[in-house]
Design a protein around this motif. Sequence first.
Motif, mmCIF file in Angstrom:
data_model
loop_
_atom_site.group_PDB
_atom_site.id
_atom_site.type_symbol
_atom_site.label_atom_id
_atom_site.label_comp_id
_atom_site.label_asym_id
_atom_site.label_seq_id
_atom_site.Cartn_x
_atom_site.Cartn_y
_atom_site.Cartn_z
ATOM 1 N N SER A 1 0.842 -1.192 0.000
ATOM 2 C CA SER A 1 0.000 0.000 0.000
ATOM 3 C C SER A 1 0.877 1.243 0.000
ATOM 4 O O SER A 1 1.948 1.260 0.606
ATOM 5 C CB SER A 1 -0.903 -0.013 1.231
ATOM 6 N N THR A 2 0.432 2.274 -0.686
ATOM 7 C CA THR A 2 1.205 3.511 -0.745
ATOM 8 C C THR A 2 0.314 4.683 -0.393
ATOM 9 O O THR A 2 -0.912 4.624 -0.522
ATOM 10 C CB THR A 2 1.826 3.693 -2.144
ATOM 11 N N GLU A 3 0.926 5.759 0.051
ATOM 12 C CA GLU A 3 0.167 6.945 0.421
ATOM 13 C C GLU A 3 0.002 7.868 -0.774
ATOM 14 O O GLU A 3 0.697 7.741 -1.789
ATOM 15 C CB GLU A 3 0.874 7.688 1.553
ATOM 16 N N GLN A 4 -0.903 8.818 -0.658
ATOM 17 C CA GLN A 4 -1.071 9.819 -1.701
ATOM 18 C C GLN A 4 0.080 10.804 -1.643
ATOM 19 O O GLN A 4 0.432 11.329 -0.598
ATOM 20 C CB GLN A 4 -2.401 10.555 -1.524
ATOM 21 N N SER A 5 0.675 11.054 -2.800
ATOM 22 C CA SER A 5 1.784 12.002 -2.894
ATOM 23 C C SER A 5 1.252 13.409 -3.115
ATOM 24 O O SER A 5 0.186 13.600 -3.705
ATOM 25 C CB SER A 5 2.696 11.606 -4.062
ATOM 26 N N LEU A 6 2.004 14.408 -2.679
ATOM 27 C CA LEU A 6 1.657 15.792 -2.964
ATOM 28 C C LEU A 6 2.235 16.262 -4.292
ATOM 29 O O LEU A 6 2.035 17.402 -4.692
ATOM 30 C CB LEU A 6 2.135 16.703 -1.829
ATOM 31 N N GLY A 7 2.953 15.387 -4.979
ATOM 32 C CA GLY A 7 3.452 15.707 -6.311
ATOM 33 C C GLY A 7 2.336 15.653 -7.341
ATOM 34 O O GLY A 7 1.299 15.020 -7.138
ATOM 35 N N GLY A 8 2.565 16.329 -8.468
ATOM 36 C CA GLY A 8 1.594 16.324 -9.558
ATOM 37 C C GLY A 8 2.064 15.445 -10.702
ATOM 38 O O GLY A 8 3.261 15.224 -10.880
ATOM 39 N N GLU A 9 1.128 14.961 -11.503
ATOM 40 C CA GLU A 9 1.433 14.071 -12.633
ATOM 41 C C GLU A 9 0.360 14.249 -13.700
ATOM 42 O O GLU A 9 -0.825 14.116 -13.411
ATOM 43 C CB GLU A 9 1.454 12.611 -12.162
#
Length: 433
Positions: A362-370
């Motif tokens: 499981s991974t967390e939501q990143s604050l980076g954009g894509e």
Amino acid sequence: MRTGKFDAAGVTLGHVSHLLSPETDPVTALHLPGVVPDGLREELVAFRRDLHMHPELGNNEVRTTAALKTRLERAGLTPRVLDGGTGLYCDVHPDGGSGRWSGGRPMLALRADIDALPIPDTKTVAYRSTIPGRAHACGHDVHTTVVLGAGLVLAEMAREGKLPVPVRLLFQPAEEVLPGGATDAIESGVLDGVGRIIAVHCDPKVDAGRIGLRTGPITSACDRVEINLSGPGGHTARPHLTTDLVTAAARVATDVPALLARRVDTRAGLAVTWGRLETGHASNVIPQQAGLSGTVRCLDLDSWRAAPDLVHAAVDEVATTHRAKVEIQYIRGVPPVVNEAGTAALLGEAMTERFGATSVESTEQSLGGEDFSWYLEHVPGAMARLGTRAPGDASATPRDIHQGDFDVDERAITVGVELFTAAVLLDAGHRPL
């Protein structure tokens, strides 16, 4: 089955069986066709290193596009360069045919971004960037090589009569250039005939041989804001007779984020962060101009859609309080990547089939954009985080993306290819015609 080895640059090569989960039988994990043969594995590493040595910025990926086109044509495919002159796409036909697929079944698309960043490469490796001030520091060379490798494996399967469905390969330019090259690619027709789209993004916090995955938002929205404040200026002895732009700019920098924090549900994660504040030239002169630049990030689509009006209102309110004239330029960036549940499950199942249940975390939501998010405004899809950290090496130095020393464990390339080929085969069985 080959054993791993280290090349002169110290990057681990070798068969990805070394990355299988401990409880996984390699024979079971490889029962699906679409495994990368040894010769292709070595070619893909070499291809990635060539891209790494010749990074090109967004909308200028001429050499990269040519290299991809040449290799795909050698495989009997018919790539089509996008309207802007860089980036391309092509279809792998189940019958081994060429050209654009025109059958009835919607395709699964495999997407890669191909551009680099305007930062210097600070690594000491044989494949270090040869272009000053440019580097593949976000892993787009890996993403590109993964989709290329998947396309070559799928093309060979088609020739052998083992590919049940058509697949589109998409190599997109200018991901790093707001609002992202995805919008131009969509206008070029890359989603015509596509029913679902998948992608990976390098993650140096995840071990090679694993992916990070979640349903719902996996990245955040990211916009840019430019603010210009103006006033008559004056002497610092008489700030009451003019507009104190230094104070006004400082208040915009501190009060706008604070106001937004009380006007938006905190679960939306809307945040304004400043990267530039400029004003004044002398200690006893109140300036006539001030400028601020920053980013606006938020976690969900509803907040992203409301953000421009909210930011405008907050900036106007603070500037008016300090009698400053204000001009606001709000530049739309990208919405969050929201992984569709069925496609995220497909990626998880494909990874499990190849590398075992513990290869998916499981991974967390990143604050980076894509800008992959723009495709998901049109078709369902999902993005996985492709592990690139050397597993089991406690001494390994973390190499984060967007830094000049970023590099990967190149076994991740084969992992990505085999994840994609498994996803194609599983999707063929799950999704109706």
